[in-house]
Design an enzyme around this catalytic site. Structure first.
Site, PDB file in Angstrom:
ATOM      1  N   TYR A 109     -46.434 -12.540 -10.896  1.00 56.14           N
ATOM      2  CA  TYR A 109     -45.626 -12.737 -12.114  1.00 56.14           C
ATOM      3  C   TYR A 109     -44.182 -12.350 -11.841  1.00 56.14           C
ATOM      4  O   TYR A 109     -43.913 -11.309 -11.246  1.00 56.14           O
ATOM      5  CB  TYR A 109     -46.182 -11.865 -13.248  1.00 56.14           C
ATOM      6  N   GLU A 197     -39.144 -17.423 -16.891  1.00 57.01           N
ATOM      7  CA  GLU A 197     -40.447 -16.852 -16.523  1.00 57.01           C
ATOM      8  C   GLU A 197     -41.174 -17.769 -15.547  1.00 57.01           C
ATOM      9  O   GLU A 197     -41.259 -18.973 -15.781  1.00 57.01           O
ATOM     10  CB  GLU A 197     -41.305 -16.644 -17.780  1.00 57.01           C
TER      11      GLU A 197
END
Ligand code: ADP
Ligand code: MG
Length: 225
Positions: A109, A197
């Site tokens: 992530y 993101e």
């Protein structure tokens, strides 16, 4: 303003970040040409909506024939996709991203947001990717790093190495990650983003870093630029 995944990935490519070869389609029949143009024998078809959680809701599918890709596009184009990130009426699917299938070793992530307190862009990284980051933050906060970027100096090599350690990258991957972090910072600032993101950022079976998803939000006050 939210961008679609395919628009975000186009920006990533402009900034030299590794993304998959892909084509966006608006008509189901165009999936055949998209698969052929991309080449290979496996593709991933992805409904384009401004929400994550598509994978778990049937909005992302691995297909092994162009026919399957057409079928997926027929199923979703003009329909509404409901995910845990949408409301109960979901979001209308107007386009589908057809892209090459990546063999994944590990999902990580990485994101960047503006931290209002420090008035800086802060990168958030975790070795636990592909999942809901809020859960990771709640259950295993030690697996997340928050790294603020100095607006005058930009992202520094030591910061890339710090994040890479939390992402559990090896030496070669850390070398790939350093320019990635610098380029993402450049993208964030030059395009006036409020959110970026990559979930998941993956390590491929070949050991390379690759951006498999892209969520980008541009500050509405900067749209005129
Ligand atoms: P969402 O976040 O909306 O669920 P993602 O783009 O993150 O959508 O896709 C969900 C999952 O599907 C990813 O975590 C990854 O495991 C898989 N996936 C997505 N794109 C590809 C691809 N091009 N090749 C292989 N797997 C993929
Ligand atoms: Mg995702």
């Amino acid at each position: 303003m939210n961008l679609h995944e395919f628009q975000g990935k186009a920006l990533f490519a402009d900034y030299g970040l590794p993304v998959s070869k892909g084509k966006v389609i608006y008509e189901a029949e165009d999936a055949l040409k998209a698969c052929r143009d991309i080449g290979g024998t496996k593709w991933v078809v992805k409904a384009q909506v401004h929400a994550g959680g598509r994978g778990k809701s049937g909005g992302v599918k691995l297909v092994e024939t162009p026919d399957e890709a057409i079928k997926f596009a027929k199923k979703w184009l003009g329909k509404r996709l409901v995910t845990y990130q949408t409301d109960s009426s979901g979001q209308l699917v107007n386009s589908i991203l057809v892209e090459e299938c990546t063999d994944i070793e590990k999902e990580l992530y990485l994101s960047a947001v503006i931290d209002r307190d420090s008035q800086r862009v802060v990168f958030i990284g975790s070795s636990e990717g592909g999942v809901n980051i809020e859960e990771v933050a709640k259950n295993t906060p030690e697996k997340i790093i928050y790294e603020p970027i100095d607006p005058l100096c930009g992202a520094q090599g030591f910061q890339a190495r710090k994040i890479a350690k939390v992402l559990e990258l090896d030496v070669a991957q850390t070398k790939q990650f350093t320019p990635m972090l610098k380029n993402l910072t450049k993208l964030f600032l030059e395009k006036d983003l409020s959110l970026l993101e990559i979930n998941p950022l993956v390590i491929t079976s070949g050991g390379n870093l690759h951006c498999l998803d892209a969520k980008i939000n541009i500050d509405a006050n900067a749209i005129f630029r």
